[in-house]
Design a protein around this motif. Structure first.
Motif, PDB file in Angstrom:
ATOM      1  N   GLU A 217       0.843  -1.191   0.000  1.00 54.78           N
ATOM      2  CA  GLU A 217       0.000   0.000   0.000  1.00 54.78           C
ATOM      3  C   GLU A 217       0.880   1.244   0.000  1.00 54.78           C
ATOM      4  N   LEU A 218       0.535   2.201  -0.839  1.00 55.58           N
ATOM      5  CA  LEU A 218       1.286   3.453  -0.967  1.00 55.58           C
ATOM      6  C   LEU A 218       0.444   4.630  -0.505  1.00 55.58           C
ATOM      7  N   ASN A 219      -0.271   4.426   0.607  1.00 60.38           N
ATOM      8  CA  ASN A 219      -1.187   5.449   1.102  1.00 60.38           C
ATOM      9  C   ASN A 219      -0.761   6.004   2.452  1.00 60.38           C
ATOM     10  N   SER A 220       0.515   5.900   2.757  1.00 65.13           N
ATOM     11  CA  SER A 220       1.022   6.417   4.020  1.00 65.13           C
ATOM     12  C   SER A 220       2.432   6.949   3.818  1.00 65.13           C
ATOM     13  N   VAL A 221       2.831   7.822   4.719  1.00 68.29           N
ATOM     14  CA  VAL A 221       4.169   8.420   4.699  1.00 68.29           C
ATOM     15  C   VAL A 221       4.890   7.960   5.949  1.00 68.29           C
ATOM     16  N   SER A 222       6.026   7.299   5.759  1.00 65.98           N
ATOM     17  CA  SER A 222       6.788   6.759   6.890  1.00 65.98           C
ATOM     18  C   SER A 222       7.742   7.807   7.437  1.00 65.98           C
ATOM     19  N   ASP A 224      10.464   8.610  11.124  1.00 68.62           N
ATOM     20  CA  ASP A 224      11.322   7.896  12.081  1.00 68.62           C
ATOM     21  C   ASP A 224      10.516   7.312  13.232  1.00 68.62           C
ATOM     22  N   ILE A 225       9.378   7.935  13.546  1.00 68.62           N
ATOM     23  CA  ILE A 225       8.588   7.501  14.702  1.00 68.62           C
ATOM     24  C   ILE A 225       7.503   6.515  14.283  1.00 68.62           C
ATOM     25  N   GLU A 226       6.670   6.889  13.339  1.00 72.99           N
ATOM     26  CA  GLU A 226       5.560   6.030  12.936  1.00 72.99           C
ATOM     27  C   GLU A 226       5.153   6.350  11.503  1.00 72.99           C
ATOM     28  N   SER A 227       4.256   5.539  10.996  1.00 69.54           N
ATOM     29  CA  SER A 227       3.746   5.725   9.640  1.00 69.54           C
ATOM     30  C   SER A 227       2.419   6.474   9.719  1.00 69.54           C
ATOM     31  N   GLU A 228       2.304   7.563   8.958  1.00 76.45           N
ATOM     32  CA  GLU A 228       1.116   8.406   8.998  1.00 76.45           C
ATOM     33  C   GLU A 228       0.377   8.332   7.672  1.00 76.45           C
ATOM     34  N   SER A 229      -0.935   8.220   7.738  1.00 77.20           N
ATOM     35  CA  SER A 229      -1.749   8.146   6.531  1.00 77.20           C
ATOM     36  C   SER A 229      -1.688   9.458   5.762  1.00 77.20           C
ATOM     37  N   THR A 230      -1.708   9.354   4.445  1.00 77.92           N
ATOM     38  CA  THR A 230      -1.699  10.554   3.611  1.00 77.92           C
ATOM     39  C   THR A 230      -3.005  11.333   3.706  1.00 77.92           C
ATOM     40  N   PHE A 231      -4.042  10.725   4.283  1.00 76.87           N
ATOM     41  CA  PHE A 231      -5.340  11.386   4.408  1.00 76.87           C
ATOM     42  C   PHE A 231      -5.550  12.004   5.781  1.00 76.87           C
ATOM     43  N   GLY A 232      -4.531  11.946   6.630  1.00 77.92           N
ATOM     44  CA  GLY A 232      -4.651  12.515   7.970  1.00 77.92           C
ATOM     45  C   GLY A 232      -5.125  11.505   8.993  1.00 77.92           C
TER      46      GLY A 232
END
Length: 411
Positions: A217-222, A224-232
């Motif tokens: 899945e390419l719907n998140s931005v990684s 150093d701490i955690e992976s965050e969804s591109t939709f907030g």
């Protein structure tokens, strides 16, 4: 039969109510500027209205709940729940009561009754209750058919039915696009639009790949701490809004080496969508198997396994090419390297690569340099099959950024 004969009254009464959560009360706020004739009259009236949210009176949604007045509409993928009650309104005991609930759709008739056994007797002022559930999987008109049969004290067998019609609507509009990469990777773009009149919380949108692929899945931005969804953090989809999801599919290792097999694969997988609406009603949809147009590789496929992102001007660099026989016959290949305006190959052209059997691959290291700065396209490779005297030319194989390693002195 006398046409004026009164309709027979039954001893039992049937009531059916759809079980659904209430909705937030909506009002239409009316405002004006202070310099207008009403002044602050509208503001004071809204503040005194018990249905508005204190401190946010101009919001359409209030803090009260509204109970449903009818069956209403239900959306595809949601669960239809209904409460069925049979009450003995008479003064006598009724025997052998059988309650049956069927759901009629355009293609099938489903039995939703929790039990198909008859109740031996029902005393006056007593009732039989049942709750039915069904996950809606078809759009269009649905008819809930409730039938009741029973026997009176005199042994007379009676029977009656009631029909309840409701519509099943489409909640989402899903569109897909496929992009075939130079390698065996496939990128899927899914556009999902909320076509209901209320916002949705998108709980999950995932792709279940077919047996030959692994998906990323390419719907998140990684970070150093955690992976965050591109939709907030709050994944809400407002009415008529569209959201795009991106996935990358790669062939599993056991299939990646079989060029002929991957070439003909058109089935990619299916989307699994889960959402919640209003007060937490859950819905789920699964698309049918998504299919793409099979890429045309031709008889011989040439791809790059290794290439640097940035190279220096007029300095040789290495790449690794992969040649795959996609035909059903054995080939005897010769590799020729032709210079272009900006790309110059290092080595001997016309190299014999030998025989390559069907679906087999061959990796070849090559060396070249660029005489022009900027983003340059690697071109000029040619393969010849000596068996059939057939030539395959490959241009725009990949692109590389060429930079000058020398910097001008500061003035």
């Amino acid at each position: 039969m006398d046409v004026n004969q009164a309709k027979q009254e039954h001893l039992l009464a049937l009531k059916v109510m759809r079980l659904t959560k209430p909705t937030l009360f909506t009002n239409m706020p009316v405002t004006c500027e202070d310099r207008d004739l009403p002044g602050d009259l509208f503001v004071r009236l809204m503040k005194d209205d018990p249905s508005t949210v204190k401190g946010a009176e101009t919001l359409i949604l209030g803090e009260m709940l509204t109970l449903p007045q009818n069956f209403g509409n239900i959306f595809l993928g949601e669960t239809f729940s209904s409460y069925i009650s049979v009450h003995n309104d008479s003064s006598q005991v009724v025997k052998d009561i059988l309650v049956k609930a069927d759901l009629q759709t355009s293609s099938q008739r489903l039995n939703l009754s929790a039990s198909n056994s008859a109740v031996s007797e029902l005393k006056p002022e007593c009732c039989i209750d049942d709750v039915i559930h069904h996950e809606v999987k078809e759009i269009g008109t649905h008819i809930l058919v409730c039938a009741v049969s029973y026997t009176t004290q005199t042994g007379e067998k009676l029977y009656f039915r009631k029909f309840f019609k409701f519509q099943v609507l489409k909640p989402l509009d899903v569109k897909t696009k496929f992009y075939n990469a130079e390698t065996d990777e496939v990128f899927l773009e899914a556009q999902i639009q909320n076509i209901t009149t209320s916002p949705m919380f998108m709980e999950k949108v995932s792709l279940e790949p077919s047996m030959m692929y692994n998906v990323t899945e390419l719907n998140s931005v990684s970070s150093d701490i955690e992976s965050e969804s591109t939709f907030g953090k709050m994944s809400y989809l407002q009415p008529l809004d569209t959201r795009q999801y991106l996935y990358c599919l790669k062939p599993k290792p056991e299939f990646a080496e079989k060029a002929g097999v991957i070439k003909g694969v058109t089935v990619i997988g299916k989307l699994d969508i889960v959402w919640k609406t209003n007060l937490g009603e859950r819905g789920r949809l699964q698309t049918s198997q998504l299919q793409r147009m099979a890429p045309g590789y031709g008889d011989v496929r040439l791809s790059l396994e290794l290439i640097p992102d940035t190279v220096n001007l007029e300095e040789p660099f290495d790449i690794t090419c992969k040649i795959t026989n996609c035909s059903e016959r054995t080939m005897d290949l010769v590799l020729e390297m032709c210079n272009t305006r900006s790309i110059h190959w290092c080595g001997v052209s016309g190299r014999q690569l030998g025989k390559l059997s069907p679906s087999a691959s061959l990796s070849i290291p090559l060396k070249l340099l660029s005489s022009v700065q900027g983003l340059q396209s690697i071109s000029g490779l040619r393969l010849t099959d000596t068996f059939l005297k057939r030539t395959y030319e490959y241009d725009d194989i990949a692109q590389v950024c060429v930079v000058c390693p020398y910097t001008s002195p500061e003035s």
